[in-house]
Design a protein around this motif. Structure first.
Motif, PDB file in Angstrom:
ATOM      1  N   GLY A  41       9.952  -5.239  -5.717  1.00  0.00           N
ATOM      2  CA  GLY A  41      10.788  -4.936  -4.553  1.00  0.00           C
ATOM      3  C   GLY A  41      10.675  -3.477  -4.171  1.00  0.00           C
ATOM      4  O   GLY A  41      10.960  -2.605  -4.987  1.00  0.00           O
ATOM      5  N   CYS A  42      10.193  -3.229  -2.942  1.00  0.00           N
ATOM      6  CA  CYS A  42      10.169  -1.859  -2.423  1.00  0.00           C
ATOM      7  C   CYS A  42       9.989  -1.953  -0.914  1.00  0.00           C
ATOM      8  O   CYS A  42       9.130  -2.695  -0.438  1.00  0.00           O
ATOM      9  N   ASP A  43      10.816  -1.203  -0.180  1.00  0.00           N
ATOM     10  CA  ASP A  43      10.658  -1.194   1.282  1.00  0.00           C
ATOM     11  C   ASP A  43      10.340   0.211   1.790  1.00  0.00           C
ATOM     12  O   ASP A  43      10.540   0.513   2.953  1.00  0.00           O
ATOM     13  N   VAL A  44       9.831   1.053   0.909  1.00  0.00           N
ATOM     14  CA  VAL A  44       9.522   2.436   1.312  1.00  0.00           C
ATOM     15  C   VAL A  44       8.234   2.462   2.147  1.00  0.00           C
ATOM     16  O   VAL A  44       8.125   3.193   3.130  1.00  0.00           O
ATOM     17  N   GLY A  45       7.258   1.655   1.749  1.00  0.00           N
ATOM     18  CA  GLY A  45       6.092   1.437   2.617  1.00  0.00           C
ATOM     19  C   GLY A  45       5.052   2.550   2.659  1.00  0.00           C
ATOM     20  O   GLY A  45       4.468   2.792   3.713  1.00  0.00           O
ATOM     21  N   CYS A  46       4.791   3.219   1.536  1.00  0.00           N
ATOM     22  CA  CYS A  46       3.733   4.248   1.515  1.00  0.00           C
ATOM     23  C   CYS A  46       2.385   3.576   1.800  1.00  0.00           C
ATOM     24  O   CYS A  46       2.036   2.607   1.120  1.00  0.00           O
ATOM     25  N   HIS A  47       1.631   4.107   2.760  1.00  0.00           N
ATOM     26  CA  HIS A  47       0.391   3.411   3.150  1.00  0.00           C
ATOM     27  C   HIS A  47      -0.652   3.452   2.040  1.00  0.00           C
ATOM     28  O   HIS A  47      -1.512   2.590   1.948  1.00  0.00           O
ATOM     29  N   TRP A  48      -0.568   4.445   1.139  1.00  0.00           N
ATOM     30  CA  TRP A  48      -1.551   4.563   0.061  1.00  0.00           C
ATOM     31  C   TRP A  48      -1.060   3.924  -1.246  1.00  0.00           C
ATOM     32  O   TRP A  48      -1.719   4.066  -2.286  1.00  0.00           O
ATOM     33  N   CYS A  49       0.061   3.232  -1.203  1.00  0.00           N
ATOM     34  CA  CYS A  49       0.664   2.650  -2.419  1.00  0.00           C
ATOM     35  C   CYS A  49      -0.369   1.842  -3.219  1.00  0.00           C
ATOM     36  O   CYS A  49      -1.099   1.028  -2.657  1.00  0.00           O
ATOM     37  N   ASP A  50      -0.424   2.082  -4.524  1.00  0.00           N
ATOM     38  CA  ASP A  50      -1.390   1.343  -5.356  1.00  0.00           C
ATOM     39  C   ASP A  50      -0.759   0.128  -6.044  1.00  0.00           C
ATOM     40  O   ASP A  50      -1.408  -0.512  -6.871  1.00  0.00           O
ATOM     41  N   VAL A  51       0.497  -0.175  -5.705  1.00  0.00           N
ATOM     42  CA  VAL A  51       1.132  -1.398  -6.246  1.00  0.00           C
ATOM     43  C   VAL A  51       1.819  -2.171  -5.104  1.00  0.00           C
ATOM     44  O   VAL A  51       2.969  -2.573  -5.217  1.00  0.00           O
ATOM     45  N   LYS A  52       1.047  -2.400  -4.042  1.00  0.00           N
ATOM     46  CA  LYS A  52       1.624  -3.096  -2.876  1.00  0.00           C
ATOM     47  C   LYS A  52       2.107  -4.498  -3.245  1.00  0.00           C
ATOM     48  O   LYS A  52       3.015  -5.036  -2.617  1.00  0.00           O
ATOM     49  N   SER A  54       3.881  -5.214  -5.476  1.00  0.00           N
ATOM     50  CA  SER A  54       5.266  -5.125  -5.974  1.00  0.00           C
ATOM     51  C   SER A  54       6.282  -5.251  -4.835  1.00  0.00           C
ATOM     52  O   SER A  54       7.462  -5.493  -5.076  1.00  0.00           O
ATOM     53  N   TRP A  55       5.858  -5.059  -3.593  1.00  0.00           N
ATOM     54  CA  TRP A  55       6.811  -4.871  -2.487  1.00  0.00           C
ATOM     55  C   TRP A  55       7.757  -6.048  -2.278  1.00  0.00           C
ATOM     56  O   TRP A  55       8.931  -5.857  -2.020  1.00  0.00           O
ATOM     57  N   ASP A  56       7.216  -7.264  -2.355  1.00  0.00           N
ATOM     58  CA  ASP A  56       8.031  -8.447  -2.058  1.00  0.00           C
ATOM     59  C   ASP A  56       8.703  -8.936  -3.345  1.00  0.00           C
ATOM     60  O   ASP A  56       8.076  -9.564  -4.195  1.00  0.00           O
ATOM     61  N   GLY A  84       8.490   0.814 -10.499  1.00  0.00           N
ATOM     62  CA  GLY A  84       8.435  -0.279  -9.532  1.00  0.00           C
ATOM     63  C   GLY A  84       7.123  -0.253  -8.780  1.00  0.00           C
ATOM     64  O   GLY A  84       6.128   0.256  -9.285  1.00  0.00           O
ATOM     65  N   GLY A  85       7.186  -0.698  -7.534  1.00  0.00           N
ATOM     66  CA  GLY A  85       8.359  -0.989  -6.732  1.00  0.00           C
ATOM     67  C   GLY A  85       9.346   0.191  -6.713  1.00  0.00           C
ATOM     68  O   GLY A  85       9.033   1.303  -7.113  1.00  0.00           O
ATOM     69  N   GLU A  86      10.514  -0.106  -6.197  1.00  0.00           N
ATOM     70  CA  GLU A  86      11.581   0.882  -6.200  1.00  0.00           C
ATOM     71  C   GLU A  86      12.734   0.321  -7.030  1.00  0.00           C
ATOM     72  O   GLU A  86      13.550  -0.454  -6.522  1.00  0.00           O
TER      73      GLU A  86
HETATM   74  S1  SF4 Z   1       6.123   1.330  -4.847  1.00  0.00           S
HETATM   75 FE1  SF4 Z   1       6.259   3.609  -4.760  1.00  0.00          FE
HETATM   76  S2  SF4 Z   1       4.312   4.251  -3.837  1.00  0.00           S
HETATM   77 FE2  SF4 Z   1       4.565   2.031  -3.428  1.00  0.00          FE
HETATM   78  S3  SF4 Z   1       5.552   1.933  -1.395  1.00  0.00           S
HETATM   79 FE3  SF4 Z   1       7.178   1.884  -2.940  1.00  0.00          FE
HETATM   80  S4  SF4 Z   1       7.779   4.047  -3.174  1.00  0.00           S
HETATM   81 FE4  SF4 Z   1       5.793   4.041  -2.154  1.00  0.00          FE
END
Ligand code: SF4
Length: 210
Positions: A41-52, A54-56, A84-86
């Motif tokens: 779970g993460c809704d921060v949305g960094c375009h370079w995130c290496d654990v995308k 994890s977002w959902d 995470g994620g966040e």
């Molecule tokens: S997991 Fe971390 S790096 Fe990836 S989008 Fe979320 S805050 Fe950004």
């Protein structure tokens, strides 16, 4: 096991993406063995995130905090990194209290964009441009770790460092992995000119461990 919303709200269940025993590769605790718990779970949305992946959060099964704790305790190092994620999208009081009661040190990796709950031995805030760090979270930071993806990120790093009330907090610049070759020489120069900063590398990626 049947899960219900109130138990989730209490933090007794968390969407677990993965858990593994490894060596912390980044920041102040680089080189120390620890049990990693990656919360989905993460809704921060960094375009370079290496654990995308994890977002959902719905893609990651709700897992009992008690079973995460007992898995962590099977390993020799008495330290856990919650990442995470966040992870601060969730109530982390229960899991961290239980870790502390079992004499496990608790280290947090967060963007700082959500309220930090729980009992922590070390809080690493890695600010992200998409969602600012909550002001009150700067007071809790043991470490500020800014990812350098482009030249403007040096300005962003200074802007965030100014908000740290604790002059003892450690401050790191870390090259974003895909831009590492390009950014690392700039970071080396920058740190030599601005010695409050130190370099953090994703050493686990060089070593080839998770
Ligand atoms: S997991 Fe971390 S790096 Fe990836 S989008 Fe979320 S805050 Fe950004």
């Amino acid at each position: 096991m049947i899960f219900n919303q109130s138990v989730i709200g209490e933090g007794k269940q968390l969407p677990l993406m993965e858990e593994f025993y490894t060596i912390q590769g980044e920041g102040f605790h680089t080189g120390k063995p620890a049990y990693f718990v990656r919360i989905g779970g993460c809704d921060v949305g960094c375009h370079w995130c290496d654990v995308k992946e994890s977002w959902d959060a719905s893609k990651h099964p709700l897992s009992a905090a008690d079973s995460i704790i007992s898995n962590a305790m099977k390993h020799p190092a008495k330290a856990v990194v919650i990442t995470g994620g966040e992870p601060c999208m969730y109530n982390l009081k229960y899991i961290t209290q239980q870790f502390k009661e079992n004499n496990i040190q608790t280290f947090l990796e967060t963007s700082g964009a959500y309220e930090i709950t729980g009992e922590w031995d070390w809080i690493c805030i890695s600010p992200k441009k998409n969602m600012p760090v909550l002001k009150q979270n700067f007071q809790k930071a043991s470490e500020l770790k800014v990812i350098i993806h482009n030249k403007d990120d040096f300005r962003f790093a200074e802007e965030n460092a100014k908000l740290l009330p604790n002059s003892m907090a450690k401050t790191f610049l870390q090259p974003e992995w895909s831009k590492s070759k390009e950014m690392l020489p700039l970071i080396v120069d920058y740190v030599m000119q601005h010695p409050r900063w130190m370099i953090s590398l994703q050493s686990h990626k060089y070593i080839g461990i998770p």
